[in-house]
Design a protein around this motif. Structure first.
Motif, short mmCIF file in Angstrom:
data_model
loop_
_atom_site.label_atom_id
_atom_site.label_comp_id
_atom_site.label_asym_id
_atom_site.label_seq_id
_atom_site.Cartn_x
_atom_site.Cartn_y
_atom_site.Cartn_z
N ARG A 1 0.84 -1.21 0.00
CA ARG A 1 0.00 0.00 0.00
C ARG A 1 0.88 1.26 0.00
O ARG A 1 0.58 2.24 -0.68
N LEU A 2 1.97 1.22 0.77
CA LEU A 2 2.90 2.35 0.84
C LEU A 2 3.55 2.59 -0.53
O LEU A 2 3.63 3.73 -1.00
N ALA A 3 3.99 1.51 -1.17
CA ALA A 3 4.63 1.64 -2.49
C ALA A 3 3.67 2.26 -3.49
O ALA A 3 4.04 3.10 -4.31
N ARG A 4 2.41 1.85 -3.39
CA ARG A 4 1.39 2.36 -4.30
C ARG A 4 1.18 3.86 -4.06
O ARG A 4 1.11 4.65 -4.99
N ALA A 5 1.12 4.25 -2.78
CA ALA A 5 0.93 5.67 -2.43
C ALA A 5 2.12 6.49 -2.92
O ALA A 5 1.95 7.61 -3.40
N ALA A 6 3.32 5.91 -2.80
CA ALA A 6 4.51 6.63 -3.25
C ALA A 6 4.47 6.83 -4.76
O ALA A 6 4.76 7.90 -5.28
N ARG A 7 4.08 5.78 -5.49
CA ARG A 7 4.01 5.84 -6.95
C ARG A 7 2.98 6.88 -7.40
O ARG A 7 3.16 7.56 -8.40
N ASN B 1 10.96 5.82 -4.30
CA ASN B 1 10.34 4.88 -5.22
C ASN B 1 10.51 3.51 -4.54
O ASN B 1 11.62 3.09 -4.27
N ILE B 2 9.38 2.86 -4.21
CA ILE B 2 9.47 1.64 -3.40
C ILE B 2 9.08 0.40 -4.20
O ILE B 2 8.06 0.40 -4.91
N ARG B 3 9.90 -0.63 -4.09
CA ARG B 3 9.55 -1.96 -4.62
C ARG B 3 9.27 -2.82 -3.39
O ARG B 3 10.16 -3.01 -2.56
N VAL C 1 18.42 16.39 -2.11
CA VAL C 1 18.00 15.13 -2.73
C VAL C 1 17.02 15.49 -3.86
O VAL C 1 16.12 16.31 -3.66
N PHE C 2 17.23 14.90 -5.01
CA PHE C 2 16.34 15.12 -6.16
C PHE C 2 15.72 13.79 -6.57
O PHE C 2 16.41 12.78 -6.65
N GLN C 3 14.41 13.84 -6.79
CA GLN C 3 13.70 12.63 -7.20
C GLN C 3 12.98 12.94 -8.51
O GLN C 3 12.21 13.91 -8.57
N GLU C 4 13.27 12.14 -9.52
CA GLU C 4 12.71 12.38 -10.86
C GLU C 4 12.88 13.85 -11.25
O GLU C 4 11.95 14.47 -11.76
#
Ligand SMILES: [Zn+2]
Length: 332
Positions: free
Chosen positions: A57-63, A71-73, A324-327
């Motif tokens: 659920r957390l990975a989905r929320a992050a995506r 970015n969580i797998r 920190v830079f993300q995407e």
């Protein structure tokens, strides 16, 4: 990248008890810890197991951009043999149940499968049962089932017998691996199995052993685990085993947001700073299956960490995070 975290637990001296906190608490904490992790420079993480599949659920929320997180797998819930390891894992007894457990995790939205080999919990070993019930045959079933579905499989192994079984099984990664011996390391090279050493855990355990005044036996065990881990990792580096960085933050005494410590420990075990950085970037990306990340190249996703000093000169510079830079977006 951190290839071994559990955002559902904060780590610390009583980390196992924290996994059985009420679900709302675990869920809210996971959101907070994922943000802590991101701010410390972890832009991609593999969450290798949470109670009730909270990590999925957390990975989905992050995506979806609903939370500030790497970015969580996510592996959903660990899979372990009944009577061993932690009781809040998904438990099985026979091969059929094991196959079903893997299918259930995949249907629930897991990105990878996490299995845990371990001996029987104290007193739980039925008469004439093997020491490690999740044996070679059952692990082969798990590897086949996961790979057949196109999923990677991570295997927790933290005693000599489990290490031997996991190293020869063709799993994608062997987690912890404190008691890997020369022939196991050779097999890992042959099967292209990554070692995720999680040395931060033993380091943190020893810290708490002193700070919380643990009983002598528990302190001694922490020392033995740390020593075993150092020997195995040092030999693994020499043997040419693929190594990906993972802290086990939350899954042991190690806390989140301290990824630099793991890189320092790798260098202490004989890794060049450059290789420690590779373990945390391109090797980690290869293990996790993130072909768009892990190197700085035109056309790749711009996940970047800006430091105040050169980690190639001193790996401790990983502590000196500026941004920190993300995407491509600043999130630090
Ligand atoms: Zn773990």
């Amino acid at each position: 990248m951190d290839c071994h975290v559990h955002y559902s637990s904060p780590g610390g001296p009583e980390w196992i008890a924290r996994f059985t906190d009420p679900l709302p608490e675990i869920s809210m904490r996971a959101v907070e810890l994922a943000e802590t992790s991101l701010r410390s420079g972890v832009t991609t993480a593999r969450d290798v197991g949470a109670p009730e599949g909270v990590s999925i659920r957390l990975a989905r929320a992050a995506r979806a951009g609903e939370v500030r997180a790497p970015n969580i797998r996510a592996a959903g819930t660990w899979i372990a043999h009944r009577g061993t390891y932690v009781s809040f894992a998904r438990l099985f007894k026979e091969a059929g149940e094991l196959r079903n457990a893997i299918k259930t995790e995949i249907e629930a939205g897991a990105d990878l499968i996490k299995v845990a080999l371990a001996g029987w919990n104290e007193g739980a070993r039925p008469q004439d049962a093997p020491d490690i019930p999740f044996d070679k045959k059952l692990l082969a079933v798990a590897v086949e089932e996961a790979h057949k579905a196109g999923f990677k499989i991570a295997c927790h192994a933290n005693d000599a017998a489990s290490c031997r079984i996991a190293a020869h099984a063709g799993v994608d990664s062997l987690e912890h691996g404190m008691f890997l011996e020369a022939q196991d390391l050779e097999a890992m090279v042959k099967y292209k199995t990554y070692l995720v050493p999680t040395m931060s855990v033993w380091d943190a355990m020893l810290y708490y052993a002193r700070a919380v005044d643990w009983p002598e036996a528990r302190r001694k065990r922490a020392e033995d685990l740390r020593q075993g881990s150092r020997v195995a990792v040092t030999a693994g580096i020499k043997a040419g085993v693929r190594i990906a960085l993972g802290t086990d933050a939350g899954g042991g005494a190690a806390r989140h947001g301290r990824i630099a410590r793991e890189a320092e420990l790798m260098v202490e075990c004989g890794m060049e700073p450059r290789d420690a950085l590779i373990a945390a970037t391109s090797s980690a990306a290869a293990l996790i299956g993130e072909s768009e990340r892990g190197t700085i190249e035109a056309g790749k996703i711009a996940d970047l960490v800006l430091l105040d000093a050169n980690p190639l000169e001193n790996i401790g510079a990983l502590r000196l995070i500026v941004d920190v830079f993300q995407e491509g977006r600043r999130v630090g």
